[in-house]
Design an enzyme around this catalytic site. Structure first.
Site, short mmCIF file in Angstrom:
data_model
loop_
_atom_site.label_atom_id
_atom_site.label_comp_id
_atom_site.label_asym_id
_atom_site.label_seq_id
_atom_site.Cartn_x
_atom_site.Cartn_y
_atom_site.Cartn_z
N ASP A 38 37.76 25.78 69.45
CA ASP A 38 38.37 27.15 69.24
C ASP A 38 37.44 27.97 69.88
O ASP A 38 36.79 28.81 68.87
CB ASP A 38 38.40 27.19 67.78
CG ASP A 38 39.47 26.51 67.00
OD1 ASP A 38 40.11 25.94 67.70
OD2 ASP A 38 39.31 25.56 65.45
N GLU A 206 48.78 29.96 64.88
CA GLU A 206 47.75 30.56 64.39
C GLU A 206 47.06 31.70 65.41
O GLU A 206 47.07 31.48 66.33
CB GLU A 206 46.85 29.38 63.41
CG GLU A 206 46.65 28.19 64.32
CD GLU A 206 45.58 26.83 63.59
OE1 GLU A 206 46.32 27.04 62.83
OE2 GLU A 206 46.15 26.02 64.68
#
Length: 328
Positions: A38, A206
């Site tokens: 991420d 997301e």
């Protein structure tokens, strides 16, 4: 995990990836420590040094003199975890870093949560120079609750129509936006607006990230299963991939290249998916590089290295644009 099982997974992943999306180029060069999860990104413009932030611990920091490396792990932003009193505060997720020129300070939004929970907090820290030891933790910005309308993780800061906006959300009811009053507080009586949603399966959407280009606002997000690949692969094509929608206002009305609504019709044009040794790319962001133009960065699993999150790799590709739409 036993080596024969890894080997069988490796063969499966490589076979699937070789059949799908072969048109994508390989990631750009990376030397040194290329682990990433991420990733959040920032360039300290005063000296041109690159800083990369990743999920894990107190937010892992890597630094390099150029985008291609050599990358070096230099420490954690918050080595003692977050001051937010919430489960997961020693394993922080999804950093998003931006520079506030008016305050001459860098701000980092991060997530405090646990896997499978909608009881989550978006927190914020700040630094004058991005380096470990320089970060001040300001605690929680806002929280979501179990059975609430959204999940407060995966924050991304953007300026939309002159207003500071946080784009956020994961699974459940998808991606939302909420306005800020300065970097440390929401606008009074602010209400979250839903801007993208996946109505299928587990609602796997997301990591929303907004940029502005040529009078359009582009919402990039990750769709598909994010991980757990070492324990068993999802059906081909259901792993992480990066998609995009666009809008004139940036506050809603996002559609994909085929005109499908990304809120009501599961829209999203794929920008990057599994190919070659790149499996499940996602958790992405973008920045505008002085040499390369817009750069898409992300993490991915390289099956020849391993499928665990601890083995994910940092990837990047320069974008090109055609008819107002990006590709790598």
């Amino acid at each position: 995990m036993k080596i024969p099982y890894v080997s069988s997974l490796l063969a499966t992943v490589l076979a699937a990836a070789s059949l799908v999306h072969a048109q994508y180029p390989a990631p750009g060069g990376c030397t040194g420590d290329c682990w990433g999860h991420d990733p959040g990104f920032q360039v300290r413009r005063s000296d041109g040094r690159y800083f990369r932030f990743s999920t894990g611990g107190g937010i892992r920091i890597h630094s390099a003199p150029s985008l291609t490396g050599p990358w070096q792990a230099v420490g954690d932003a918050l080595p003692n975890g977050s001051i937010v009193n919430h489960p997961g505060n020693n394993n922080l997720w999804a950093p998003d870093v931006h520079y506030d020129s008016g305050r001459n300070r860098y701000y980092m939004y991060y997530s405090v949560s646990t896997l499978g929970s909608r009881d989550s907090v978006i927190g914020i820290a700040s630094s004058p120079n991005l380096t470990p030891g320089s970060w001040t933790d300001h605690g929680g910005l806002f929280r979501s609750v179990a059975n609430g309308p959204f999940n407060a993780i995966d924050a991304n800061f953007a300026t939309i129509g002159g207003e500071s906006i946080i784009t956020f959300g994961s699974y459940w009811n998808g991606i939302h936006q909420v306005p800020l009053d300065g970097p440390l507080a929401l606008t009074a009586n602010a209400a979250a607006r839903q801007v993208a949603y996946n109505s299928t399966g587990h609602h796997s959407i997301e990591a929303g990230f907004v940029i502005s280009r040529d009078s359009w606002y582009y919402l990039f997000f990750s769709s598909g299963r994010a991980g757990g690949y070492a324990d068993g692969l999802p059906a081909q094509g259901e792993e992480y991939r990066i998609v995009v929608c666009r809008s004139r206002t940036g506050r809603g009305g996002f559609v994909d290249r085929d005109g499908r609504s990304c809120l009501t019709n599961n829209g999203g044009t794929t920008v990057l998916a599994s190919h070659g040794n790149v499996y499940g790319p996602g958790g992405q962001g973008l920045f505008e590089d002085s040499e390369r133009g817009w750069v898409l960065y992300y993490h991915y699993a390289n099956p020849t290295i391993g499928l665990e999150t601890s083995q994910y790799q940092f990837g990047w590709n320069a974008l090109k644009w055609s008819d107002g739409w990006p590709s790598i």
